[in-house]
Scaffold this motif. Structure first.
Motif, PDB file in Angstrom:
ATOM      1  N   PHE A  63       0.476  -1.219   0.058  1.00 34.54           N
ATOM      2  CA  PHE A  63       0.055   0.036  -0.266  1.00 34.54           C
ATOM      3  C   PHE A  63       0.459   1.328  -0.040  1.00 34.54           C
ATOM      4  O   PHE A  63       0.606   2.203  -0.536  1.00 34.54           O
ATOM      5  N   HIS A  64       1.858   1.263   0.854  1.00 34.38           N
ATOM      6  CA  HIS A  64       3.305   2.536   0.738  1.00 34.38           C
ATOM      7  C   HIS A  64       3.544   2.683  -0.475  1.00 34.38           C
ATOM      8  O   HIS A  64       3.649   3.747  -1.113  1.00 34.38           O
ATOM      9  N   ALA A  65       3.946   1.434  -1.157  1.00 32.69           N
ATOM     10  CA  ALA A  65       4.561   2.005  -2.387  1.00 32.69           C
ATOM     11  C   ALA A  65       2.946   2.001  -3.580  1.00 32.69           C
ATOM     12  O   ALA A  65       4.182   3.469  -4.434  1.00 32.69           O
ATOM     13  N   TRP A 110       3.700   5.935  -5.453  1.00 34.31           N
ATOM     14  CA  TRP A 110       4.531   5.271  -6.328  1.00 34.31           C
ATOM     15  C   TRP A 110       5.704   6.114  -7.433  1.00 34.31           C
ATOM     16  O   TRP A 110       6.682   5.911  -7.834  1.00 34.31           O
ATOM     17  N   ALA A 111       5.506   7.457  -7.832  1.00 36.09           N
ATOM     18  CA  ALA A 111       5.849   8.558  -8.438  1.00 36.09           C
ATOM     19  C   ALA A 111       7.794   8.483  -7.525  1.00 36.09           C
ATOM     20  O   ALA A 111       8.192   8.029  -8.052  1.00 36.09           O
ATOM     21  N   ALA A 112       7.678   8.127  -6.190  1.00 35.25           N
ATOM     22  CA  ALA A 112       9.185   8.403  -5.696  1.00 35.25           C
ATOM     23  C   ALA A 112       9.308   7.073  -6.043  1.00 35.25           C
ATOM     24  O   ALA A 112      10.329   7.112  -6.086  1.00 35.25           O
ATOM     25  N   VAL A 170      14.277   4.386 -11.852  1.00 30.49           N
ATOM     26  CA  VAL A 170      14.150   4.797 -13.339  1.00 30.49           C
ATOM     27  C   VAL A 170      15.634   6.471 -13.274  1.00 30.49           C
ATOM     28  O   VAL A 170      16.950   6.478 -14.274  1.00 30.49           O
ATOM     29  N   SER A 171      15.965   6.797 -12.252  1.00 29.45           N
ATOM     30  CA  SER A 171      16.921   8.205 -11.938  1.00 29.45           C
ATOM     31  C   SER A 171      18.061   8.235 -10.836  1.00 29.45           C
ATOM     32  O   SER A 171      18.779   9.237 -11.036  1.00 29.45           O
ATOM     33  N   SER A 172      17.749   7.210 -10.931  1.00 31.86           N
ATOM     34  CA  SER A 172      18.564   6.677  -9.264  1.00 31.86           C
ATOM     35  C   SER A 172      19.771   5.295  -9.519  1.00 31.86           C
ATOM     36  O   SER A 172      19.053   4.197  -9.717  1.00 31.86           O
ATOM     37  N   LYS A 173      21.055   5.951  -9.887  1.00 28.46           N
ATOM     38  CA  LYS A 173      21.285   4.594  -9.948  1.00 28.46           C
ATOM     39  C   LYS A 173      22.084   3.587  -9.236  1.00 28.46           C
ATOM     40  O   LYS A 173      22.181   2.524  -8.361  1.00 28.46           O
ATOM     41  N   VAL A 174      21.922   4.822  -8.062  1.00 27.46           N
ATOM     42  CA  VAL A 174      22.530   4.106  -6.343  1.00 27.46           C
ATOM     43  C   VAL A 174      20.927   3.340  -6.860  1.00 27.46           C
ATOM     44  O   VAL A 174      21.133   2.419  -6.151  1.00 27.46           O
TER      45      VAL A 174
END
Length: 166
Positions: free
Chosen positions: A52-54, A58-60, A66-70
């Motif tokens: 539910f939290h995810a 969802w965007a975060a 998508v945008s964080s290699k780490v």
């Protein structure tokens, strides 16, 4: 029903707290009462809460892929750890209590008698009185009970507990 941060996040926090505390207690063999039961069964609440939290965030959540290699590296490391957890380790089989019960079940009564502190004839008699068909001192619990773990447990209770337990 709309998924809301108002309840999804507190469920996640509460379930995580429960899982962390009961998991640590189990790790250090300090668990008691319902700790293990709560850890195993209320873990499903944790899974639901995280889901539910995810969904609410969802965007975060997606940004980590998508945008964080780490973020991708951390998630990949845990995915690899999960896969590795299924690899059997050499020399590690069943848990020690299971190994002990298997050894007792496969040993002839004559070898078990000294461990119980009673003569083998008394063991044969007690097992027969408990309804376990023992033909003599060279009979094993496994051969007398077949594959029935319940019957083997009953026989071991007779041998080491002094009588059948229901």
């Amino acid at each position: 029903m709309k998924i809301s941060r108002e309840w999804a996040t507190p469920i996640t926090i509460g379930a995580f707290s429960l899982m962390a505390v009961t998991g640590l207690l189990m790790f250090f063999h300090l668990d008691s009462g319902l700790n293990k039961f709560a850890h195993e069964w209320l873990g499903w609440v944790f899974v639901a809460g995280v889901s539910f939290h995810a969904a609410v965030n969802w965007a975060a959540f997606k940004r980590h892929f998508v945008s964080s290699k780490v973020g991708r590296a951390i998630v990949a490391a845990f995915a690899i750890a999960l896969l590795a957890s299924f690899v059997p380790l050499g020399g590690r089989g069943a848990a020690p209590p299971v190994l002990a019960m298997n050894a007792i079940a496969k040993a002839p009564l004559s070898a078990i008698a000294p461990l119980t502190g009673r003569p083998v004839e008394a063991l044969v008699s007690e097992l027969k009185n408990a309804g376990i068909d023992i033909s003599g001192p060279d009979t094993t619990i496994a051969s007398a009970t077949g594959r029935s773990r319940e019957a083997q447990g009953k026989a071991i209770a007779v041998l080491f507990g002094g009588g059948a337990r229901d």
